[in-house]
Motif scaffolding. Structure first.
Motif, mmCIF file in Angstrom:
data_model
loop_
_atom_site.group_PDB
_atom_site.id
_atom_site.type_symbol
_atom_site.label_atom_id
_atom_site.label_comp_id
_atom_site.label_asym_id
_atom_site.label_seq_id
_atom_site.Cartn_x
_atom_site.Cartn_y
_atom_site.Cartn_z
ATOM 1 N N ARG A 14 0.840 -1.192 0.000
ATOM 2 C CA ARG A 14 0.000 0.000 0.000
ATOM 3 C C ARG A 14 0.872 1.237 0.000
ATOM 4 O O ARG A 14 2.056 1.170 0.266
ATOM 5 C CB ARG A 14 -0.922 0.000 1.212
ATOM 6 C CG ARG A 14 -0.131 -0.132 2.489
ATOM 7 C CD ARG A 14 -1.051 -0.162 3.663
ATOM 8 N NE ARG A 14 -0.248 -0.135 4.870
ATOM 9 C CZ ARG A 14 -0.723 -0.364 6.068
ATOM 10 N NH1 ARG A 14 -1.988 -0.629 6.234
ATOM 11 N NH2 ARG A 14 0.054 -0.299 7.112
ATOM 12 N N PHE A 16 1.934 5.366 1.075
ATOM 13 C CA PHE A 16 2.172 6.001 2.366
ATOM 14 C C PHE A 16 0.873 6.483 3.000
ATOM 15 O O PHE A 16 0.642 6.305 4.191
ATOM 16 C CB PHE A 16 3.129 7.183 2.188
ATOM 17 C CG PHE A 16 3.473 7.863 3.473
ATOM 18 C CD1 PHE A 16 4.299 7.225 4.388
ATOM 19 C CD2 PHE A 16 2.961 9.118 3.784
ATOM 20 C CE1 PHE A 16 4.621 7.840 5.598
ATOM 21 C CE2 PHE A 16 3.280 9.730 4.981
ATOM 22 C CZ PHE A 16 4.110 9.093 5.893
ATOM 23 N N TRP A 17 -0.004 7.097 2.209
ATOM 24 C CA TRP A 17 -1.233 7.671 2.767
ATOM 25 C C TRP A 17 -2.403 6.695 2.751
ATOM 26 O O TRP A 17 -3.310 6.803 3.561
ATOM 27 C CB TRP A 17 -1.629 8.937 1.989
ATOM 28 C CG TRP A 17 -0.800 10.113 2.341
ATOM 29 C CD1 TRP A 17 0.276 10.596 1.651
ATOM 30 C CD2 TRP A 17 -0.951 10.962 3.490
ATOM 31 N NE1 TRP A 17 0.787 11.682 2.304
ATOM 32 C CE2 TRP A 17 0.064 11.931 3.430
ATOM 33 C CE3 TRP A 17 -1.849 10.993 4.560
ATOM 34 C CZ2 TRP A 17 0.218 12.933 4.388
ATOM 35 C CZ3 TRP A 17 -1.712 11.980 5.521
ATOM 36 C CH2 TRP A 17 -0.675 12.934 5.435
ATOM 37 N N MET A 18 -2.426 5.808 1.776
ATOM 38 C CA MET A 18 -3.650 5.045 1.529
ATOM 39 C C MET A 18 -3.440 3.548 1.687
ATOM 40 O O MET A 18 -2.351 3.039 1.440
ATOM 41 C CB MET A 18 -4.130 5.323 0.094
ATOM 42 C CG MET A 18 -4.653 6.720 -0.102
ATOM 43 S SD MET A 18 -6.227 6.938 0.750
ATOM 44 C CE MET A 18 -6.675 8.557 0.150
ATOM 45 N N PRO A 19 -4.521 2.845 2.072
ATOM 46 C CA PRO A 19 -4.455 1.377 2.112
ATOM 47 C C PRO A 19 -4.433 0.797 0.688
ATOM 48 O O PRO A 19 -4.498 1.539 -0.280
ATOM 49 C CB PRO A 19 -5.730 0.992 2.856
ATOM 50 C CG PRO A 19 -6.659 2.134 2.704
ATOM 51 C CD PRO A 19 -5.823 3.354 2.504
ATOM 52 N N PRO A 158 -12.227 0.510 3.438
ATOM 53 C CA PRO A 158 -11.123 1.413 3.086
ATOM 54 C C PRO A 158 -10.429 1.014 1.780
ATOM 55 O O PRO A 158 -10.119 1.878 0.967
ATOM 56 C CB PRO A 158 -10.169 1.307 4.271
ATOM 57 C CG PRO A 158 -11.019 0.869 5.413
ATOM 58 C CD PRO A 158 -12.098 0.024 4.819
ATOM 59 N N HIS B 389 -14.072 8.569 1.210
ATOM 60 C CA HIS B 389 -13.092 7.727 1.898
ATOM 61 C C HIS B 389 -12.748 8.288 3.287
ATOM 62 O O HIS B 389 -12.620 7.547 4.257
ATOM 63 C CB HIS B 389 -11.824 7.629 1.044
ATOM 64 C CG HIS B 389 -10.736 6.811 1.662
ATOM 65 N ND1 HIS B 389 -10.869 5.465 1.928
ATOM 66 C CD2 HIS B 389 -9.498 7.140 2.106
ATOM 67 C CE1 HIS B 389 -9.772 5.008 2.484
ATOM 68 N NE2 HIS B 389 -8.919 6.004 2.609
ATOM 69 N N PHE B 452 -3.801 12.520 10.954
ATOM 70 C CA PHE B 452 -4.115 12.593 9.517
ATOM 71 C C PHE B 452 -3.781 11.263 8.841
ATOM 72 O O PHE B 452 -4.567 10.711 8.078
ATOM 73 C CB PHE B 452 -3.271 13.692 8.843
ATOM 74 C CG PHE B 452 -3.807 15.082 9.030
ATOM 75 C CD1 PHE B 452 -5.073 15.422 8.573
ATOM 76 C CD2 PHE B 452 -3.046 16.054 9.642
ATOM 77 C CE1 PHE B 452 -5.564 16.710 8.726
ATOM 78 C CE2 PHE B 452 -3.523 17.347 9.807
ATOM 79 C CZ PHE B 452 -4.786 17.677 9.347
ATOM 80 N N LEU B 453 -2.586 10.780 9.154
ATOM 81 C CA LEU B 453 -2.082 9.573 8.518
ATOM 82 C C LEU B 453 -2.936 8.349 8.885
ATOM 83 O O LEU B 453 -3.307 7.543 8.032
ATOM 84 C CB LEU B 453 -0.636 9.383 8.976
ATOM 85 C CG LEU B 453 0.270 8.566 8.090
ATOM 86 C CD1 LEU B 453 0.216 9.060 6.655
ATOM 87 C CD2 LEU B 453 1.698 8.642 8.617
ATOM 88 N N SER B 456 -6.422 8.472 6.888
ATOM 89 C CA SER B 456 -6.482 8.082 5.473
ATOM 90 C C SER B 456 -6.116 6.609 5.323
ATOM 91 O O SER B 456 -6.530 5.960 4.374
ATOM 92 C CB SER B 456 -5.558 8.962 4.639
ATOM 93 O OG SER B 456 -4.214 8.717 4.971
ATOM 94 N N ARG B 457 -5.352 6.073 6.289
ATOM 95 C CA ARG B 457 -4.977 4.656 6.199
ATOM 96 C C ARG B 457 -6.070 3.716 6.706
ATOM 97 O O ARG B 457 -5.951 2.501 6.548
ATOM 98 C CB ARG B 457 -3.717 4.399 7.016
ATOM 99 C CG ARG B 457 -2.469 4.888 6.348
ATOM 100 C CD ARG B 457 -1.277 4.588 7.216
ATOM 101 N NE ARG B 457 -0.040 5.015 6.577
ATOM 102 C CZ ARG B 457 1.166 4.803 7.117
ATOM 103 N NH1 ARG B 457 1.267 4.198 8.286
ATOM 104 N NH2 ARG B 457 2.230 5.225 6.507
ATOM 105 N N GLY B 458 -7.102 4.269 7.375
ATOM 106 C CA GLY B 458 -8.215 3.383 7.739
ATOM 107 C C GLY B 458 -8.615 3.345 9.192
ATOM 108 O O GLY B 458 -9.219 2.367 9.636
#
Lengths: 323, 564
Positions: A14, A16-19, A158, B389, B452-453, B456-458
């Motif tokens: 994945r 850095f910011w997103m899954p 997500p 999201h 923040f991190l 966005s990661r869930g």
């Protein structure tokens, strides 16, 4: 459960910011996210950079006065009003495009009904079969028609970058095309009380041929099992683990099932009751009827959700967990 | 009022001998404070009250942060307890701290002084506002002792109409607090309209007053809506009337519309006065005339008006129709423009200035940094597909803490430091003040950047339990919150200590050109011993540093008294 989800997420690559990107929506949402991110970085660096330069360069020094001849500059101000206005219009359009796509359900989807209840999810497939985990085929549009039995929940996947509230008294819709095989977390994102953070499950994405096979097997899901084993499967299927344990550890919401069989419980009105077949059956179908002293009436009502056969399996499971 | 001209001395006596007649010493005893109608004393009552509730809200914040040190049980094994903590943190911080904060403390203190007026238009109403606030605060403390509430500060139905916790009492508390807010708004609005110094046109007002004016409009128009909404909620709970609960034939999403119709504009009630303070601080500590006065003034009004049209961006995933979401998204972006204008104008004000990093200026620069992040992350959330999201995750938690705490509260603390010498006639320790400001800044970023991190990661918001993969980021955030708390305590200690050990200050120690700096520090009971001389609030060249008194003096004031 949590650690299972964790290791799942860790396996997938994945950014850095997103899954992981698991649906057709994900690359597009991530693209817009990246665009806004770098635009923001650009402006932030300019603002904070200038601020830092000014603080150093124009620090107070003896004999040097501030230049008070500058009080406004209309051209400059119109410039920094118009440029951000145009940029946000671009951002708006990009978000609008993706959102409309995500909310316009195509006609030929595989339809699954979703019911949210404190604090379990239930997914019902076209053949009437239902599960606690969401199983979907890869590469085929799937739509979810969702409603809630109590308060507002919200279903978030997500990896698919989609989310929609699940509201009592109305139906909401989501759709997606899964592009990645595997298992991804599903979470509840609308605060719904005590068990909110345990209202978790997963979506399992199968190859289309495997999906059909899974569906066939799932149809006779208890075949070849002894009743207690089947009971354990029922226990997982309905998300009982959100509030109960099988290993004797007390859960803050519900009692452990280990050692429950044959116990004499004291109810909130002081009466005593023996934990037998009838008591367990009633506690599943109408949990608020008899509340054990010290517990709160917070269990999901399973009347209409669970089959008689499955209750029998659960009773066998509890019997098998006798001390 | 008779002035005896002394050679080599300004007409007005120096600060020190005003001590006998200033507002702090003009009446003695508890009753003289509890029944005061003096806007300056009411400001101080508010300051004590709001700082106490801020501490209470802060304790709940720390409990939440400590609980997240590890997944599952850390200091409580009950999700119910955790849910009460985050609800009380949010409700106390919003209703008791952020909404009143700047107008009630600094607005009350500075607004009449900046206008050259004796008091606000309705001094008794002003005291009533304070007591309504106090009743609301006592209501919340009662809720706390009666078992708390677990709905989140947003009171979403049907959860809030079905939970067994004390929603009714909390709703009534917020209802009463609403009246306090409305009355303050009415008072400020009338005062600005009717009591400006003769000759002070609208565009000669300090920008802080423009921002308070814009704030007052929102307070008056939006607050009644939330009042009625909370009342409907209580009616539904007590009488079973079906308004929001679908089981009774109501519509749960209707509640969200009503709630955000107030609660979105109210974030501008929080941030606008903060922006006003920053306009003052940046100009004064850069010794520069504010850049683009009218753009900043009008942008405050624009934010107040646009702010009413964007509430639906809280409902992009609520089942609100796609058409409505589209319209609300477009309108939401419109509100980002006036904020951007302000930021660019503040930067331009610093250009070719003579900048001193005093404690208030460090807070002002922190504000630019934090509001920059808060504002820019708002772009992600206004964007429809990305919000799908990010909605209801830690990303949003971090975003609104950057705007509401990182901006509003930082501006408030900066403003308190700026006006503190005027309020009490004493100066705090500058070195400690700066250190506290830097610690607060570092701690704040350390607390909220990891969020923040996570978002966005869930990581969803309002989660008692969380997946192990987020443990590191949660721990970073918790460590940050301790640094933040340390910075805040240090600032509070520094200010309180100055009351006992602080150096006495002259009338204008920091070089402000607005009217409040023409009176003594602390001000006379009736604000001005002699009518203030109207000057441009940003004409820094009118002021010169006087070594003898250790403060600034105004050429036009001296010219006016020399001529009479």
């Amino acid at each position: 459960m949590l650690s299972a989800l964790t290791s799942l997420a860790a396996q997938q690559g994945r950014s850095f910011w997103m899954p992981t990107q698991g649906s057709t929506f994900a690359p597009e949402v991530d693209g817009v996210f990246q665009f806004i991110f770098w635009l923001s970085v650009f402006f932030f660096v300019i603002i904070i950079g200038l601020m830092t330069v000014f603080v150093i360069r124009y620090r107070r020094r003896p004999g040097i006065e501030a230049d008070n001849s500058i009080t406004h500059n209309t051209k400059l101000e119109v410039f920094w009003t118009v440029v951000p206005s145009l940029l946000v219009l671009v951002i708006f359009y990009l978000g609008f495009r993706g959102y409309i796509r995500a909310r316009t359900v195509p006609g030929d989807t595989y339809q699954i009904n979703v019911l949210g209840k404190k604090w379990v999810w239930s997914f019902t497939y076209p053949n009437g079969f239902s599960t606690n985990e969401l199983h979907v085929p890869l590469g085929r549009p799937v739509s979810l028609t969702m409603t809630s039995d109590d308060v507002i929940h919200s279903l978030w996947i997500p990896a698919f970058r989609i989310k929609m509230d699940v509201v009592p008294g109305r139906y909401s819709k989501l759709w997606f095309v899964a592009t990645e095989k595997g298992e991804f977390p599903i979470l509840c994102t609308e605060y719904c009380g005590t068990g909110h953070s345990d209202m978790l499950t997963k979506v399992v994405v199968h190859e289309p041929s495997d999906f059909m096979k899974w569906m066939d097997e799932a149809g006779n899901q208890y075949e070849g099992m002894n009743p207690a084993e089947a009971g354990e499967k029922v226990f997982k299927k309905y998300g009982c683990f959100a509030c109960h344990t099988l290993d004797g550890k007390d859960h803050p919401i519900g009692p452990t099932l280990k050692g429950l069989w044959g116990k004499m419980e004291t109810l909130s009105d002081g009466k005593k009751v023996l934990v037998d077949e009838n008591y367990i059956r009633e506690s599943i179908l109408d949990p608020q009827a008899k509340i054990v002293k010290g517990r709160t009436p917070s269990m999901t009502v399973f009347k209409g959700m669970i089959k008689d056969e499955e209750i029998t399996f659960l009773i066998e499971l509890i019997k098998s967990l006798k001390d | 009022m008779t002035s005896i001209p002394v050679p080599g001395e300004s007409a007005r006596p120096v600060a020190t001998d005003a001590g006998e007649r200033n507002y702090l010493t003009a009446g003695r005893g508890l009753a003289s404070w509890l029944f005061t109608v003096d806007h300056k004393r009411i400001a101080i009552l508010y300051m004590i009250g709001i700082c106490s509730t801020f501490m209470l809200g802060g304790i709940f914040a720390m409990l939440v942060r400590i609980e997240h040190w590890s997944p599952g049980a850390t200091i409580t094994d009950s999700g119910e307890t955790y849910n009460r903590w985050f609800t009380l943190h949010g409700a106390i911080m919003t209703f008791l701290v952020l909404v009143p904060s700047i107008p009630a403390i600094l607005g009350n203190f500075a607004l009449p002084l900046m206008l050259g007026a004796k008091d606000v238009a309705f001094p008794r109403l002003n005291l009533l506002s304070f007591y309504l606030w106090l009743i609301g605060a006592v209501g919340f403390v009662c809720v706390l002792f009666l078992g708390g509430i677990d709905t989140g500060w947003t009171f979403y139905t049907p959860y809030s109409t079905t939970t067994a916790t004390k929603v009714g009492l909390a709703g009534l508390g917020a209802f009463i607090l609403g009246f306090s807010s409305i009355l303050t708004g009415v008072n400020f609005l009338v005062t600005i309209h009717k009591m400006r110094h003769p000759g002070m046109g609208w565009f000669k007002m300090p920008l802080f007053l423009w921002s308070l004016y814009a704030t007052a409009i929102i307070q008056i128009v939006a607050t009644p809506v939330v009042g009625i909404t909370l009342l409907l909620l209580v009616v539904e709970r007590t009488m079973g009337l079906g308004i929001f609960d679908p089981a009774l034939g109501g519509d749960p999403v209707l509640f969200q519309h009503f709630f955000w119709f107030y609660s979105h504009p109210v974030v501008y009630v929080m941030i606008l006065p903060g922006m006003g303070i920053i306009s003052e601080l940046i100009s004064i500590y850069s010794r520069k005339h504010i850049f683009g006065y009218s753009f900043i003034a009008w942008s405050s009004i624009a934010i107040a008006l646009f702010g009413f049209l964007v509430w639906g961006h809280h409902l992009f995933v609520s089942t609100q129709s796609a058409v409505m979401s589209t319209i609300f998204s477009l309108l939401t972006f419109s509100v980002s423009i006036p904020s951007a204008i302000k930021v660019f104008n503040w930067l331009a004000t610093m250009y070719r200035g003579s900048i001193r990093l005093t404690t208030p200026m460090i807070y002002a620069l922190s504000f630019l940094f934090l509001f920059g992040i808060g504002g820019l992350t708002g772009l992600f959330l206004g964007t429809l597909s990305v919000d799908m999201h990010l909605h209801d995750t830690y990303f949003i938690v971090a975003h609104f803490h950057y705007t509401m705490m990182g901006s509003t509260l930082i501006a408030l603390i900066g403003g308190i430091h700026h006006w503190w010498p005027k309020m009490f006639g004493r100066m705090y320790n500058e070195a400690v003040g700066r250190l506290a400001a830097v610690l607060t800044f570092v701690g704040f970023n350390a607390t909220f950047i990891p969020q923040f991190l996570m978002g966005s990661r869930g990581m969803p918001r309002r989660y008692y339990n969380y997946p192990l993969e987020f443990e590191f980021l949660h721990r970073a955030s918790t460590v940050g919150s301790f640094i933040l708390a340390l910075g805040l305590f240090m600032a509070a200690y520094n200010l309180i200590a100055s009351l006992f050990h602080g150096k006495k200050v002259p009338d204008n120690p920091c070089g402000g050109a607005s009217l409040e700096w023409q009176t003594t520090s602390p001000p006379h009971l009736h604000n001005f011993e002699k009518p203030p001389v109207l000057t441009d609030p940003y004409d820094m060249e009118d002021l010169y540093w006087d070594e003898e008194t250790g403060g600034y003096r105004s050429r036009s004031v001296e010219g006016a008294s020399g001529g009479s």
